[in-house]
Motif scaffolding. Structure first.
Motif, mmCIF file in Angstrom:
data_model
loop_
_atom_site.group_PDB
_atom_site.id
_atom_site.type_symbol
_atom_site.label_atom_id
_atom_site.label_comp_id
_atom_site.label_asym_id
_atom_site.label_seq_id
_atom_site.Cartn_x
_atom_site.Cartn_y
_atom_site.Cartn_z
ATOM 1 N N ASP A 12 -0.949 2.232 -13.384
ATOM 2 C CA ASP A 12 0.269 2.984 -13.723
ATOM 3 C C ASP A 12 -0.170 3.880 -14.676
ATOM 4 O OD1 ASP A 12 2.534 3.429 -15.742
ATOM 5 O OD2 ASP A 12 3.365 3.099 -13.640
ATOM 6 N N ARG A 63 4.110 3.743 -1.235
ATOM 7 C CA ARG A 63 4.840 3.752 -2.553
ATOM 8 C C ARG A 63 6.380 4.132 -2.059
ATOM 9 N NH1 ARG A 63 3.205 8.527 -6.879
ATOM 10 N NH2 ARG A 63 4.588 7.930 -8.334
ATOM 11 N N CYS A 64 7.091 3.593 -3.123
ATOM 12 C CA CYS A 64 8.540 4.063 -2.910
ATOM 13 C C CYS A 64 8.931 5.352 -3.619
ATOM 14 C CB CYS A 64 9.181 2.792 -3.487
ATOM 15 S SG CYS A 64 10.861 3.264 -3.952
ATOM 16 N N SER A 90 -0.464 10.564 -3.997
ATOM 17 C CA SER A 90 -0.272 9.501 -5.021
ATOM 18 C C SER A 90 -1.615 8.886 -5.114
ATOM 19 C CB SER A 90 0.734 8.510 -4.465
ATOM 20 O OG SER A 90 1.807 8.793 -4.445
ATOM 21 N N GLY A 125 -3.087 5.455 -6.595
ATOM 22 C CA GLY A 125 -2.817 4.216 -6.975
ATOM 23 C C GLY A 125 -3.977 3.174 -7.073
ATOM 24 N N LYS A 176 0.897 -1.154 -0.234
ATOM 25 C CA LYS A 176 0.070 -0.202 -0.089
ATOM 26 C C LYS A 176 0.876 1.227 -0.114
ATOM 27 C CE LYS A 176 -3.979 -1.816 2.440
ATOM 28 N NZ LYS A 176 -3.926 -2.784 3.697
ATOM 29 N N SER A 208 6.074 7.257 -14.087
ATOM 30 C CA SER A 208 5.847 5.720 -14.306
ATOM 31 C C SER A 208 6.796 4.755 -14.674
ATOM 32 C CB SER A 208 4.858 5.853 -15.585
ATOM 33 O OG SER A 208 4.977 4.665 -16.166
ATOM 34 N N ASN A 266 7.042 4.817 -9.598
ATOM 35 C CA ASN A 266 5.877 4.276 -9.206
ATOM 36 C C ASN A 266 5.824 2.837 -8.979
ATOM 37 O OD1 ASN A 266 3.049 4.347 -9.031
ATOM 38 N ND2 ASN A 266 2.584 4.121 -11.002
ATOM 39 N N GLN A 267 6.523 2.381 -7.939
ATOM 40 C CA GLN A 267 6.420 1.065 -7.672
ATOM 41 C C GLN A 267 6.099 1.160 -5.977
ATOM 42 O OE1 GLN A 267 10.191 -0.410 -8.827
ATOM 43 N NE2 GLN A 267 9.594 -2.033 -9.201
ATOM 44 N N SER A 268 5.548 -0.140 -5.460
ATOM 45 C CA SER A 268 5.238 0.005 -3.850
ATOM 46 C C SER A 268 6.523 -0.420 -3.161
ATOM 47 C CB SER A 268 4.165 -0.806 -3.794
ATOM 48 O OG SER A 268 4.841 -2.354 -3.994
ATOM 49 N N TYR A 277 -0.772 4.908 -1.239
ATOM 50 C CA TYR A 277 -1.329 4.675 -2.681
ATOM 51 C C TYR A 277 -2.908 4.857 -2.797
ATOM 52 C CZ TYR A 277 2.352 3.032 -5.736
ATOM 53 O OH TYR A 277 3.482 2.915 -6.367
ATOM 54 N N SER A 330 9.868 -2.837 -4.963
ATOM 55 C CA SER A 330 11.237 -2.234 -5.093
ATOM 56 C C SER A 330 12.420 -2.916 -4.626
ATOM 57 C CB SER A 330 10.926 -1.026 -4.885
ATOM 58 O OG SER A 330 12.060 -0.239 -4.961
#
Lengths: 162, 658, 175
Positions: free
Chosen positions: B242, A45-46, B386, B388, A43, B300, A51-53, A96, A57
């Motif tokens: 994304d 964010r890195c 953010s 998501g 949930k 992204s 844009n990866q959790s 997120y 990552s």
């Protein structure tokens, strides 16, 4: 050399196999806590990634934050407390799921408002077109033309309208 | 030499595009036949030169010409041949060239397959596409030249990003771009209709196959991308909301609405202005997607290296094309007039509701994707949030569920006028059966979420309601059931298959979301773990070498009832040129589900942490999309698009009142 | 006519936002710690590991906390500015050596100059997390009451110094 060692190990393992073969233990000491940890990490964010959790990552910061989560779970903190820990330090960006605040009211209400607007527009369009006069009946030439076209349509080999 | 030939070809293509964007259009407005006739040869010339340019770049990659900057940045001599070709579109510059190639392909296709189109319309359509082409060719030549040289040439290249070294890279971008760019045809037809002042059922008939074709490609492109992510990323996820994924999904949603809206305009002459607006919006979203991916405005994993100068160029281009189109719409729409009448309950109104829900869904996705940007801009850079998957899922499912429900009702409703009692009589058993099964399955199999029940209900509902519509359809025909079914036009079969595809998709998403199982275990050689009725045994790792990587290659044997049924080889790769590490999951794909094994980290010489998944019905997600695309393809091949209009029919159409 | 202009109007608004968006940096995350007390910590000093440092000891003074590391490339860009600042300004800079090896860190400072009144070693990055550090370098301006008043994300530039940091320090010194 490594291949040889691996082969030897494999042979040994096979020989020792049936006696030593185990049901594999979970990687984590505590699977329930591990599940919680992964769910929380998904949930969040890195911040240094594209844009990866932090679950997905491999960045240093993500690894550090995952460790933080594990430690806090072990210390008995609730999910809400851990999330608050993160947002206190990194802001809402790290979530997120954007929290409902004055700044995000439009975001959360937006789709419903759009739908409402669309339904109103739709109703107006339907009412308006119900008011438009019915099309004028066909004239004689138009009728003949239509009959001719329909005959040709019915002939074999021509396409049928759906 | 070859890169220079490519560059020259692009310049020539640009010159042709400039002519194509102007003369035929003026010719159509002023009735100058000769200028209108130019559109076909100009389109052919553009296609020729762009193809030459593309082949020059592809050749540079294949031949390992590291004096070309793009090749040196994105390829490597150890890279297998098919990935070297795919690397042609692996960068921003190369993918823009692919975009332009697709555009010229569609232009040429329109040029060839529009023999019965009136001259003015063809001239206008090709002109509009030519103008779009001018924009992109200028963009390529001025800011993103793929043929830039590197002096002195590199000894070897940086290699293609290992994440892109997958069969998906060979297929996904071309399919996706065919779809994106294909909506430019519908766009061009819409502009041509607004310019010519003629917007009727015939226009819809011409537009429809092009739009359906673009939609098919986009469907395939998105599904391949999703399947690729699932295979590649080691977590088994298949959609992440994304920004770049959303950028492809929004045109798809609007494109779906457009395909349905065109059907109504063609059959009943209704929704004309709405259809034109949708056609403009679909391509606008394609262009917007191009902007979002390349400007650095959103973050992204899929975004290309960014450059504000490029972003500005695309934005200005966007402003001109979309702004111009929407202004034209504002000016001409009042003259176009309304359309056929229909009752509040009728197939038209259900299709209209479908459109509304799809557009609101697309709008919501746009809202979610751009909201961080809007908030950032309004707060002067002080507020960053953010948005998501939790947001998108919370918003998308409630919007789409009513639409999916209506998908069952629409095909059963009559055109122009239907009644609710009639619909209820036809559909009540379908409704009841779907409801009952949706409630029973969770009781029997465990898992009691409302999401599961909703998903199951919707999937079964579409199936049952579609069967009702099939029965109703063939009711008035004679002969054996099989004969009656065979008699139905392909376009109708296309609709049935596409709708069933949605049902399959929903079933896949729902089941895998509820019933997938995962184990994260440490495995020494010989250790086993049991899951989903299978036993997984770790048999150690060996060292392996690939064409451009080294790997630790694991062997996992799958047993069922004590018998070995399958061997899986997950890998942990290290790529030579970049040193990047990658986990390559081993997946056993099946109709009833996937077994998914991925290596974690080595714990000691013979023990690894291993993740094992069982994902029931996950393949249905993509199978459903394939069905949708196939349905579209079937609809495209309907007999009425195979032009065999007799001379008399042409005359009859020409003399009939518009 | 006017209702058909609506799509055009909506597009113009969208265009405006996208235009502004080109100037923004979506990777820069503003800090929620502005206006909040500086996080408490006790860390060993880099050059005298036996001695510890804690922000409490800076109460009553305006100071800067600069997060740096010897492996950080951008830190080299800002370092000369920090050295110059330290020479010409009585405001102390405390360095937070983030996830670094003390030997490497000391060598780096010996080579490039030491603008820090002192540096502390944050070996595992925990204190960094408390400060919401996500990229190196970062610089915090802290007032006499121990409240964080500004965060510079990324390297300190001459512009940032001139337009934000120095005026703020002057303001805080007077308060």
């Amino acid at each position: 050399m490594r291949a040889l060692a691996a082969a030897l190990l494999t042979i040994l393992a096979v020989l020792a196999g049936p006696a030593a073969a185990n049901v594999a233990a979970p990687t984590a000491q505590d699977p329930v806590a591990a599940r919680r940890s992964v769910d929380l990490a998904r949930k969040l964010r890195c911040l240094v990634c594209q844009n990866q959790s932090i679950a997905e990552s491999n960045a240093d910061l993500a690894v550090d934050l995952r460790r933080q989560i594990d430690e806090q779970i072990a210390a008995g903190r609730t999910d809400a407390e851990i999330v608050a820990f993160m947002t206190d330090r990194y802001g809402d960006f790290v979530l997120y799921r954007p929290p409902l605040k004055a700044t995000t009211v439009l975001l959360w209400a937006g789709p419903a408002l759009l739908l409402l607007l669309a339904v109103l527009v739709l109703r107006r369009a339907l009412r308006q077109q119900a008011k438009t006069p019915a099309p004028a009946p066909l004239t004689e030439e138009e009728r003949a033309l239509a009959a001719r076209l329909l005959r040709e349509q019915a002939a074999p080999g021509s396409d049928r309208t759906q | 030499m070859i890169p220079e030939v490519g560059q020259l070809a692009l310049i020539l293509a640009l010159l042709l595009a400039v002519v194509q964007g102007t003369l035929p259009l003026i010719g159509a407005q002023r009735g100058i036949g000769a200028w209108m006739e130019l559109s076909r040869p100009l389109a052919a010339g553009q296609f020729l030169f762009v193809a030459i340019a593309f082949l020059c770049l592809a050749w540079s990659f294949l031949a390992n010409d590291f004096s070309v900057l793009n090749v040196a940045s994105n390829s490597n001599s150890q890279l297998p041949a098919h990935y070297r070709v795919a690397a042609t579109w692996g960068s921003h510059e190369g993918s823009m060239l692919l975009w332009v190639l697709m555009l010229s392909l569609w232009m040429q296709a329109v040029s060839i397959f529009s023999q019965s189109l009136p001259r003015e319309m063809l001239a206008r359509v090709l002109s509009v596409m030519g103008m779009v082409s001018v924009g992109f060719l200028l963009f390529l030549l001025l800011t993103s030249n793929p043929f830039e040289r590197l002096a002195p040439p590199a000894a070897d290249g940086n290699d293609l990003n290992p994440l892109l070294q997958d069969p998906g890279m060979v297929v996904h971008p071309p399919m996706l771009y065919m779809g994106y760019v294909g909506f430019s045809v519908a766009f061009a037809f819409a502009i041509a209709a607004l310019l010519g002042g003629r917007l009727d059922a015939t226009w819809a008939r011409w537009s429809r196959p092009w739009t359906t074709a673009a939609w098919c490609f986009l469907t395939l492109g998105i599904l391949i991308g999703s399947w690729w992510a699932y295979n590649e990323l080691g977590w088994g996820g298949w959609w992440f909301w994304d920004p770049v994924e959303n950028a492809s999904f929004m045109p798809w949603l609007v494109g779906t609405a457009l395909v349905h809206s065109l059907a109504v305009t063609e059959k009943r002459g209704a929704f004309k202005r709405w259809t034109v607006l949708l056609a403009i919006c679909a391509f606008s979203l394609s262009l917007l997607g191009t902007f979002l991916v390349r400007s650095g405005v959103l973050t992204s994993v899929h975004a290309f290296a960014t450059d504000p100068e490029r972003g500005l160029f695309i934005l200005v281009f966007l402003a001109v094309v979309i702004g111009g189109a929407l202004m034209l719409f504002a000016l001409r729409a009042p003259q176009v007039g309304g359309g056929g009448r229909f009752e509040t309950v009728s197939r038209e109104s259900f299709l209209l509701a479908n459109n509304v829900l799809l557009i609101v869904a697309a709008g919501s996705v746009l809202l979610g994707t751009l909201y961080p940007l809007v908030l950032d801009a309004l707060s002067g850079g002080q507020t960053k949030i953010s948005v998501g998957p939790p947001y998108f899922e919370a918003v998308f499912v409630p919007l789409m569920s009513p639409m999916v429900f209506l998908m069952g009702v629409g095909p059963v409703a009559r055109w122009k006028q239907a009644t609710l009692p009639e619909l209820w009589t036809l559909l009540r058993w379908a409704f009841a059966v779907s409801l009952v099964v949706a409630v029973l399955v969770p009781l029997a199999a465990g898992g009691g979420s409302w999401g599961l029940r909703l998903g199951l209900f919707l999937a079964l509902w579409i199936l049952a309601a579609t069967m009702v519509s099939v029965r109703e359809r063939i009711r008035n025909f004679r002969g054996a059931v099989r004969e009656r079914l065979a008699m139905q036009p392909r376009a109708w079969w296309g609709m049935i298959l596409a709708h069933l595809g949605v049902a399959v998709f929903i079933a896949g998403v729902t089941v895998v979301g509820t019933y997938e199982t995962e184990r994260d275990v440490r495995m020494a050689i010989g250790d086993t773990v049991e899951m989903g009725g299978h036993v997984f045994r770790f048999d150690g790792t060996t060292e392996a070498t690939g064409p451009n990587y080294r790997a630790a290659r694991g062997t996992v044997t799958v047993l069922r009832d004590g018998r070995e049924v399958l061997t899986l080889h997950p890998e942990k790769r290290t790529y030579n040129a970049s040193g990047m590490a990658m986990t390559e999951a081993a997946i056993s794909t099946g109709v009833l589900g996937d077994l998914y094994v991925s290596l974690g980290e080595p714990i000691d010489a013979s023990t690894w942490s291993v993740r094992v998944y069982h994902k029931p019905l996950v393949t249905w997600i993509w199978a459903g999309c394939v069905l949708m695309a196939f349905g579209g393809l079937l609809a495209l091949s309907d007999r009425r698009y195979r032009l065999r209009s007799s001379q008399r029919q042409r005359e009859a159409v020409a003399t009939s009142p518009a | 006519m006017n209702r058909f202009l609506l799509p055009f109007g909506i597009f113009l608004v969208l265009l405006g936002f996208l235009f502004v968006g080109l100037k923004l940096n979506p990777r820069e995350v503003p800090s929620p710690l502005i206006g909040k007390p500086v996080p408490e910590f006790t860390l060993p000093q880099l050059h005298e590991p036996a001695q510890a440092f804690s922000p409490q000891s800076m109460r009553g003074r305006v100071w800067l906390l600069n997060v740096w590391a010897s492996w950080c490339v951008s830190c080299r860009d800002e370092h000369p500015l920090l050295v110059e600042f330290a020479r010409s300004n009585p405001v102390a800079i405390i360095g937070l050596n983030y996830k670094d090896k003390p030997d490497d860190a000391r060598a780096w400072l010996a080579q490039l100059g030491n603008p820090y009144a002192l540096s502390v070693s944050d070996r595992d990055g925990r204190v960094g997390i408390d400060f919401g550090v996500y990229g190196v370098p970062e610089t915090f301006v802290i007032d006499k009451q121990g409240i964080i008043r500004h965060k510079q994300i990324g390297a300190v530039t001459a512009d940032a110094l001139r337009e934000k940091i120095l005026p703020l320090i002057r303001e805080l010194e007077q308060g």
